[in-house]
Design a protein around this motif. Sequence first.
Motif, PDB file in Angstrom:
ATOM      1  N   GLU A 141      14.715  11.398  11.028  1.00 15.47           N
ATOM      2  CA  GLU A 141      13.981  11.083   9.800  1.00 15.47           C
ATOM      3  C   GLU A 141      12.739  11.960   9.754  1.00 15.47           C
ATOM      4  O   GLU A 141      12.125  12.251  10.791  1.00 15.47           O
ATOM      5  CB  GLU A 141      13.597   9.603   9.770  1.00 15.47           C
ATOM      6  N   PHE A 142      12.391  12.385   8.548  1.00 19.36           N
ATOM      7  CA  PHE A 142      11.205  13.194   8.311  1.00 19.36           C
ATOM      8  C   PHE A 142      10.419  12.536   7.185  1.00 19.36           C
ATOM      9  O   PHE A 142      11.004  12.148   6.171  1.00 19.36           O
ATOM     10  CB  PHE A 142      11.612  14.618   7.908  1.00 19.36           C
ATOM     11  N   ILE A 143       9.112  12.388   7.360  1.00 18.91           N
ATOM     12  CA  ILE A 143       8.255  11.793   6.331  1.00 18.91           C
ATOM     13  C   ILE A 143       7.090  12.740   6.069  1.00 18.91           C
ATOM     14  O   ILE A 143       6.439  13.214   7.015  1.00 18.91           O
ATOM     15  CB  ILE A 143       7.706  10.423   6.768  1.00 18.91           C
ATOM     16  N   TYR A 144       6.829  12.994   4.791  1.00 19.30           N
ATOM     17  CA  TYR A 144       5.669  13.785   4.369  1.00 19.30           C
ATOM     18  C   TYR A 144       4.850  12.888   3.444  1.00 19.30           C
ATOM     19  O   TYR A 144       5.352  12.443   2.400  1.00 19.30           O
ATOM     20  CB  TYR A 144       6.107  15.053   3.641  1.00 19.30           C
ATOM     21  N   VAL A 145       3.617  12.587   3.809  1.00 20.37           N
ATOM     22  CA  VAL A 145       2.772  11.677   3.030  1.00 20.37           C
ATOM     23  C   VAL A 145       2.143  12.438   1.867  1.00 20.37           C
ATOM     24  O   VAL A 145       1.461  13.447   2.058  1.00 20.37           O
ATOM     25  CB  VAL A 145       1.688  11.024   3.924  1.00 20.37           C
ATOM     26  N   LEU A 146       2.368  11.917   0.665  1.00 16.79           N
ATOM     27  CA  LEU A 146       1.811  12.521  -0.547  1.00 16.79           C
ATOM     28  C   LEU A 146       0.434  11.962  -0.877  1.00 16.79           C
ATOM     29  O   LEU A 146      -0.442  12.692  -1.339  1.00 16.79           O
ATOM     30  CB  LEU A 146       2.749  12.280  -1.733  1.00 16.79           C
ATOM     31  N   SER A 147       0.256  10.647  -0.651  1.00 18.94           N
ATOM     32  CA  SER A 147      -1.037  10.025  -0.949  1.00 18.94           C
ATOM     33  C   SER A 147      -1.228   8.788  -0.082  1.00 18.94           C
ATOM     34  O   SER A 147      -0.258   8.197   0.401  1.00 18.94           O
ATOM     35  CB  SER A 147      -1.122   9.643  -2.433  1.00 18.94           C
ATOM     36  N   GLY A 148      -2.489   8.399   0.105  1.00 22.36           N
ATOM     37  CA  GLY A 148      -2.807   7.202   0.871  1.00 22.36           C
ATOM     38  C   GLY A 148      -2.611   7.403   2.362  1.00 22.36           C
ATOM     39  O   GLY A 148      -2.546   8.521   2.870  1.00 22.36           O
ATOM     40  N   ARG A 149      -2.531   6.264   3.045  1.00 20.02           N
ATOM     41  CA  ARG A 149      -2.339   6.277   4.498  1.00 20.02           C
ATOM     42  C   ARG A 149      -1.125   5.424   4.832  1.00 20.02           C
ATOM     43  O   ARG A 149      -0.960   4.320   4.327  1.00 20.02           O
ATOM     44  CB  ARG A 149      -3.569   5.720   5.198  1.00 20.02           C
ATOM     45  N   THR A 186       2.214   6.975  -0.927  1.00 20.83           N
ATOM     46  CA  THR A 186       3.468   7.542  -1.393  1.00 20.83           C
ATOM     47  C   THR A 186       3.906   8.632  -0.420  1.00 20.83           C
ATOM     48  O   THR A 186       3.065   9.278   0.225  1.00 20.83           O
ATOM     49  CB  THR A 186       3.351   8.145  -2.811  1.00 20.83           C
ATOM     50  N   ALA A 187       5.216   8.812  -0.304  1.00 24.70           N
ATOM     51  CA  ALA A 187       5.722   9.792   0.651  1.00 24.70           C
ATOM     52  C   ALA A 187       7.100  10.279   0.239  1.00 24.70           C
ATOM     53  O   ALA A 187       7.810   9.619  -0.507  1.00 24.70           O
ATOM     54  CB  ALA A 187       5.798   9.163   2.045  1.00 24.70           C
ATOM     55  N   ILE A 188       7.459  11.434   0.758  1.00 25.41           N
ATOM     56  CA  ILE A 188       8.823  11.934   0.682  1.00 25.41           C
ATOM     57  C   ILE A 188       9.464  11.617   2.030  1.00 25.41           C
ATOM     58  O   ILE A 188       8.888  11.924   3.084  1.00 25.41           O
ATOM     59  CB  ILE A 188       8.859  13.458   0.440  1.00 25.41           C
ATOM     60  N   VAL A 189      10.608  10.957   2.005  1.00 25.91           N
ATOM     61  CA  VAL A 189      11.300  10.565   3.229  1.00 25.91           C
ATOM     62  C   VAL A 189      12.679  11.229   3.204  1.00 25.91           C
ATOM     63  O   VAL A 189      13.420  11.102   2.228  1.00 25.91           O
ATOM     64  CB  VAL A 189      11.462   9.033   3.311  1.00 25.91           C
TER      65      VAL A 189
END
Length: 193
Positions: A141-149, A186-189
């Motif tokens: 799994e890969f997560i890239y955080v777009l906003s927040g924590r 928010t994030a891209i997963v």
Amino acid sequence: MLSDTLSNELQRYAIGSRIKALRLRKKLGLVQLAGHTGLSPAMLSKIERGQMFPTLPTLLRIAMVFGVGLDHFFTAEEEPLIAIVRKEQRLKLPSPPGGKHPAYIFESLDYPASGRRMEAFYAEFPLDAPPSEPHQHGSAEFIYVLSGRLVVNVNGKEVALDRQDAIYFDSSVPHNYRREGEAISTAIVVTSS
């Protein structure tokens, strides 16, 4: 009546043009095809022009005339796979489903792609979201955080991610997520099987 999303997905298969190509290859007119299938020429014409989508029994009657299986109408052409998902076509799916306060809401970013080797999602972690339940799946799994924590717990080890941080991990071990701070996260997963 079909929703725009369902209609767009059915259009992608180009069933009508595939039927027309089979008919022209056999040098049949609409009236002749109607005689073989028991369907009206007007209905066949609407199907070929994409104004009507056939039911599976109707499609099977047509397929039998040409000696092809139903898979003929649903297999991808021999072109490079390109799948586009417009923002307005995405469906918001809460996790867990049906809960008052979902841990996160996700939208598939690649659902039209058949045989995909990964799945990509836009995920939103609302202000009132509880931590997600631990889960495991696939191999990565890969997560890239777009906003927040976003705090990610992988097999008991917690990592806090801020905007533009990313994490890659083995998703076959238990993991979960929780939003932290004053704003939604928010994030891209991206997951792989």
